[in-house]
Motif scaffolding. Structure first.
Motif, PDB file in Angstrom:
ATOM      1  N   PRO A 134      20.993 -30.161  -6.524  1.00 57.70           N
ATOM      2  CA  PRO A 134      22.109 -28.984  -6.988  1.00 57.70           C
ATOM      3  C   PRO A 134      23.129 -29.547  -8.407  1.00 57.70           C
ATOM      4  O   PRO A 134      23.660 -28.842  -9.035  1.00 57.70           O
ATOM      5  CB  PRO A 134      23.156 -28.598  -5.869  1.00 57.70           C
ATOM      6  CG  PRO A 134      23.057 -29.731  -5.063  1.00 57.70           C
ATOM      7  CD  PRO A 134      21.948 -30.489  -5.144  1.00 57.70           C
ATOM      8  N   CYS A 156      21.639 -30.190 -13.816  1.00 56.56           N
ATOM      9  CA  CYS A 156      21.743 -28.839 -12.914  1.00 56.56           C
ATOM     10  C   CYS A 156      23.141 -28.773 -12.864  1.00 56.56           C
ATOM     11  O   CYS A 156      23.919 -29.817 -12.217  1.00 56.56           O
ATOM     12  CB  CYS A 156      20.913 -28.927 -11.741  1.00 56.56           C
ATOM     13  SG  CYS A 156      20.890 -27.567 -10.720  1.00 56.56           S
ATOM     14  N   VAL A 158      26.657 -25.730 -12.476  1.00 57.40           N
ATOM     15  CA  VAL A 158      27.076 -24.210 -12.097  1.00 57.40           C
ATOM     16  C   VAL A 158      27.431 -23.776 -13.243  1.00 57.40           C
ATOM     17  O   VAL A 158      28.147 -24.062 -14.215  1.00 57.40           O
ATOM     18  CB  VAL A 158      28.165 -24.246 -11.327  1.00 57.40           C
ATOM     19  CG1 VAL A 158      28.648 -22.822 -10.865  1.00 57.40           C
ATOM     20  CG2 VAL A 158      27.684 -24.638  -9.627  1.00 57.40           C
ATOM     21  N   TYR A 165      23.543 -21.652 -10.499  1.00 58.95           N
ATOM     22  CA  TYR A 165      23.097 -22.821 -10.784  1.00 58.95           C
ATOM     23  C   TYR A 165      22.279 -22.656 -12.013  1.00 58.95           C
ATOM     24  O   TYR A 165      21.383 -21.861 -12.191  1.00 58.95           O
ATOM     25  CB  TYR A 165      22.294 -23.513  -9.937  1.00 58.95           C
ATOM     26  CG  TYR A 165      23.197 -24.312  -8.738  1.00 58.95           C
ATOM     27  CD1 TYR A 165      23.866 -25.238  -8.844  1.00 58.95           C
ATOM     28  CD2 TYR A 165      23.420 -23.476  -7.325  1.00 58.95           C
ATOM     29  CE1 TYR A 165      24.714 -25.900  -7.917  1.00 58.95           C
ATOM     30  CE2 TYR A 165      24.324 -23.855  -6.422  1.00 58.95           C
ATOM     31  CZ  TYR A 165      25.012 -25.178  -6.621  1.00 58.95           C
ATOM     32  OH  TYR A 165      25.839 -25.720  -5.797  1.00 58.95           O
TER      33      TYR A 165
END
Length: 250
Positions: A134, A156, A158, A165
């Motif tokens: 993530p 990757c 947010v 994501y």
């Protein structure tokens, strides 16, 4: 909505001087490098600047260094289908097959007229992108424009406005020996079904050492859509990215 971000990036130019520390005698060091370490190095995936350093390294036999560098340059100049064949052949794969490098190799085209300009191509496999989730990052090898070192980094992260994501791409300038420089840049990616590069974002940024600019959500879609089986951005399991840099100011 997509936001442009400016990041502080740690230097990527530090390197280890391990062989000299471990083998202080030059004769012993040259023997170890020539017989044990150099056969493991895949020179074909080194940048041209690194290959130049190999030629001037006093710890490596010059004849052996010249042979390795020449072979690497011939490989780089070869047609893509020949490169793939050499990497797949069991007799040559140890020299040419690509490893999981800490800094991903690039293909770079440079121009000096009418302005200093370069185009860097970064290819990432689907599984490499999958492992970013993530919060992972992949850094490219350094490339140079007008004497300044740059690199690409895929993230990757947010999307702060939507809390999902997404895939981000950033352009950074190396910190060591760098000065302020203003760059016009453009990010593009190959897209199905045409397979052509499609521009995603362009901008103008004044870099100082260790800074980066880019987009947290390059494709303006959530991570799940980006990684889906029917994603528009993976062609035969590969994501093809392009960054074009131009310096128009003196």
């Amino acid at each position: 909505m997509t936001f442009k971000w400016h990041l502080k990036i740690p230097s990527m130019t530090s390197c280890s001087d391990g062989p000299r520390a471990q083998y202080p005698k030059s004769e012993e060091r040259r023997e170890i490098l020539s017989s044990r370490l150099l056969p493991l190095v895949r020179f074909s995936h080194m940048t041209c600047r690194k290959l130049r350093k190999v030629l001037t390294c006093t710890d490596i036999d010059h004849e052996q260094a010249t042979k390795c560098v020449t072979e690497a340059l011939l490989y780089k100049a070869d047609a893509p289908h020949r490169q793939r064949a050499l990497a797949a052949d069991t007799t040559t794969c140890r020299k040419f097959a690509e490893r999981a490098y800490k800094y991903r190799p690039l293909k770079v085209v440079e121009f000096d007229r009418p302005y200093p300009q370069c185009i860097a191509y970064l290819d990432l496999k689907r599984d490499e992108c999958s492992r970013l989730f993530p919060s992972g990052r992949i850094y490219s090898q350094a490339f140079h424009l007008a004497g300044q070192g740059f690199f690409l980094s895929a993230h990757c992260n947010v999307e702060q406005q939507s809390t999902f994501y997404c895939f981000g791409l950033f352009l950074g300038m190396q910190e060591k020996g760098s000065m302020s420089v203003t760059v016009d840049y453009e990010f593009a990616a190959r897209t199905r079904p045409s397979g052509e590069f499609v521009s995603k974002y362009k901008g103008n940024y004044t870099f100082t050492g260790g800074k980066a600019v880019g987009y947290r959500n390059l494709f303006a879609i959530p991570w799940q859509t980006f990684m889906a089986d029917d994603s528009l951005f993976f062609i035969d399991g590969m994501l093809h990215l392009r960054a074009e840099l131009t310096i128009k100011q003196p």
